[in-house]
Design a protein around this motif. Structure first.
Motif, PDB file in Angstrom:
ATOM      1  N   LEU A  65      48.803  15.631  28.452  1.00 46.04           N
ATOM      2  CA  LEU A  65      49.529  15.079  28.610  1.00 46.04           C
ATOM      3  C   LEU A  65      50.667  15.985  28.002  1.00 46.04           C
ATOM      4  O   LEU A  65      50.618  16.244  26.718  1.00 46.04           O
ATOM      5  CB  LEU A  65      49.993  13.545  28.142  1.00 46.04           C
ATOM      6  N   PRO A 110      54.982  15.786  26.144  1.00 49.18           N
ATOM      7  CA  PRO A 110      56.499  14.573  25.719  1.00 49.18           C
ATOM      8  C   PRO A 110      56.812  15.577  26.950  1.00 49.18           C
ATOM      9  O   PRO A 110      57.017  16.546  26.535  1.00 49.18           O
ATOM     10  CB  PRO A 110      56.419  15.388  25.103  1.00 49.18           C
ATOM     11  N   ARG A 150      60.235  13.142  29.051  1.00 48.40           N
ATOM     12  CA  ARG A 150      61.517  12.022  29.876  1.00 48.40           C
ATOM     13  C   ARG A 150      62.057  12.048  31.361  1.00 48.40           C
ATOM     14  O   ARG A 150      62.542  13.185  30.778  1.00 48.40           O
ATOM     15  CB  ARG A 150      63.176  12.177  28.595  1.00 48.40           C
ATOM     16  N   GLU A 182      59.807   7.531  29.322  1.00 45.34           N
ATOM     17  CA  GLU A 182      59.327   8.867  28.466  1.00 45.34           C
ATOM     18  C   GLU A 182      58.208   9.006  27.750  1.00 45.34           C
ATOM     19  O   GLU A 182      57.132   7.072  27.604  1.00 45.34           O
ATOM     20  CB  GLU A 182      60.042   7.955  26.812  1.00 45.34           C
ATOM     21  N   THR A 183      57.147   9.642  27.739  1.00 42.97           N
ATOM     22  CA  THR A 183      55.757   9.695  26.962  1.00 42.97           C
ATOM     23  C   THR A 183      56.443  10.651  25.788  1.00 42.97           C
ATOM     24  O   THR A 183      56.331  11.889  25.612  1.00 42.97           O
ATOM     25  CB  THR A 183      55.057  10.563  27.678  1.00 42.97           C
ATOM     26  N   ASP A 195      54.586  11.878  22.053  1.00 41.38           N
ATOM     27  CA  ASP A 195      53.703  11.774  21.012  1.00 41.38           C
ATOM     28  C   ASP A 195      54.006  11.538  19.797  1.00 41.38           C
ATOM     29  O   ASP A 195      55.148  12.908  19.658  1.00 41.38           O
ATOM     30  CB  ASP A 195      53.695  13.846  21.264  1.00 41.38           C
ATOM     31  N   TRP A 225      50.326   7.620  21.616  1.00 35.40           N
ATOM     32  CA  TRP A 225      51.371   8.002  22.672  1.00 35.40           C
ATOM     33  C   TRP A 225      52.643   7.274  22.902  1.00 35.40           C
ATOM     34  O   TRP A 225      51.459   5.559  22.524  1.00 35.40           O
ATOM     35  CB  TRP A 225      50.966   8.135  23.565  1.00 35.40           C
ATOM     36  N   GLU A 226      53.601   6.725  22.015  1.00 32.81           N
ATOM     37  CA  GLU A 226      54.973   5.813  22.961  1.00 32.81           C
ATOM     38  C   GLU A 226      55.008   6.241  24.462  1.00 32.81           C
ATOM     39  O   GLU A 226      55.352   7.165  24.935  1.00 32.81           O
ATOM     40  CB  GLU A 226      55.757   6.463  21.687  1.00 32.81           C
ATOM     41  N   ILE A 227      54.956   5.226  24.781  1.00 34.73           N
ATOM     42  CA  ILE A 227      55.585   4.832  26.397  1.00 34.73           C
ATOM     43  C   ILE A 227      56.408   4.390  26.513  1.00 34.73           C
ATOM     44  O   ILE A 227      56.594   3.091  25.656  1.00 34.73           O
ATOM     45  CB  ILE A 227      54.590   4.353  27.001  1.00 34.73           C
ATOM     46  N   GLN A 254      59.577   2.848  29.184  1.00 35.39           N
ATOM     47  CA  GLN A 254      59.837   2.734  30.440  1.00 35.39           C
ATOM     48  C   GLN A 254      60.734   1.608  30.813  1.00 35.39           C
ATOM     49  O   GLN A 254      60.847   0.573  30.611  1.00 35.39           O
ATOM     50  CB  GLN A 254      58.846   2.410  30.746  1.00 35.39           C
ATOM     51  N   THR A 300      47.157   4.925  28.853  1.00 36.17           N
ATOM     52  CA  THR A 300      47.433   6.672  28.528  1.00 36.17           C
ATOM     53  C   THR A 300      46.267   6.778  28.740  1.00 36.17           C
ATOM     54  O   THR A 300      46.090   8.131  29.371  1.00 36.17           O
ATOM     55  CB  THR A 300      48.063   6.538  27.713  1.00 36.17           C
ATOM     56  N   GLY A 340      50.315  15.189  33.763  1.00 36.78           N
ATOM     57  CA  GLY A 340      50.969  13.764  33.771  1.00 36.78           C
ATOM     58  C   GLY A 340      52.161  13.326  34.376  1.00 36.78           C
ATOM     59  O   GLY A 340      52.770  12.153  34.082  1.00 36.78           O
TER      60      GLY A 340
END
Length: 270
Positions: free
Chosen positions: A26, A28, A30, A56-57, A59, A64-66, A68, A150, A241
């Motif tokens: 993946l 990172p 936006r 936003e993905t 690293d 991983w912070e997601i 939405q 993820t 991704g």
């Protein structure tokens, strides 16, 4: 609109065995999407939908912070308008064993639902437990084979690269109080670009030289043996991704989301 193939609940499609996905697949970023009504089925009462989504993905070394957020304005056939504002944030460890999540859904600036909690798996492919602190204290077991979102996406990309056409997994994301979804995925060739689609702005190099697939997901409630999914999601999905477009199908209506801006986010020095 015909139901996509992924919607068909097949007893011959068992849950796929869980493998460790590659953790570097993946990128990172936006991503910002314009959203519009694709179809309103009879009796939906909806004649127009407009809005946007920011996804936003991020690293964060070990995970991983997601993030939405979807903001939509609906117009009913009686002339009434209403607005929805939905946000979802999560942190998922890269080993796929820990998930923290927060969900907030509002309509016309009034909060209708808030969910918050965490989930842990004993091992990838093993069973686990989900624990909520909002809207109430609640805890329940997650069945063996449950994945977090993820990890699920990374595995779908692995299957796509290997040429698999359909896979099925149990997926828990914290967005509901009654357990994991059974998610059926059908993987095919990428859709042709729609004529007249405006070009994406920003760091468009992220979209180049990537393999692409059409991936259709059908989400079934835990234990539901019915023929129709609760909702469906179709992606024009790249190998890193990023989705160039989405179709979110809620049954009564479906919404298109087209990528209009992409921004690369930095990878941390871990």
């Amino acid at each position: 609109m015909d139901q996509p193939q992924a919607a068909q609940r097949s007893q011959a499609t068992p849950t796929s065995p869980v493998e460790q996905p590659p953790d570097s697949v993946l990128v990172p970023n936006r991503a910002t999407y314009d959203m519009k009504l694709a179809i309103a089925r009879p009796n939906s009462g909806i004649v127009e939908v407009n809005g946007n989504m920011v996804l936003e993905t991020v690293d964060s070394c070990d995970g991983w912070e997601i993030k939405q957020r979807i903001k939509l304005t609906f117009l009913r056939n009686d002339g009434e308008e209403f607005e929805t504002d939905s946000s979802f944030t999560s942190y998922e460890s890269k080993d796929g064993l820990q998930l923290r999540f927060s969900v907030r859904n509002a309509q016309n600036d009034e909060v209708e639902e808030e969910l918050r909690g965490r989930a842990d798996l004993e091992a990838l492919g093993g069973k686990g437990r989900a624990s909520f602190t909002l809207p109430e204290v609640r805890s329940f077991e997650l069945p063996a084979g449950t994945l977090f979102p993820t990890t699920h996406l990374a595995l779908i990309l692995k299957h796509a690269r290997e040429g698999d056409k359909s896979v099925s997994y149990k997926v828990f994301d914290g967005a509901r109080l009654d357990g994991a979804f059974q998610v059926n995925a059908v993987i095919g060739r990428p859709p042709r670009p729609t004529p007249g689609t405006p070009p994406t702005r920003g760091d468009v190099s992220l979209l180049r030289n990537q393999p692409a697939w059409s991936v259709r997901f059908a989400f079934f409630a835990n234990g539901d043996q019915g023929a129709q999914p609760e909702y469906e999601l179709a992606l024009d999905l790249l190998g890193n991704g990023i989705a160039r477009s989405m179709l979110l199908d809620y049954g009564d209506f479906a919404v298109n989301a087209n990528l209009v801006q992409i921004q690369a986010l930095p990878r941390p020095k871990c």
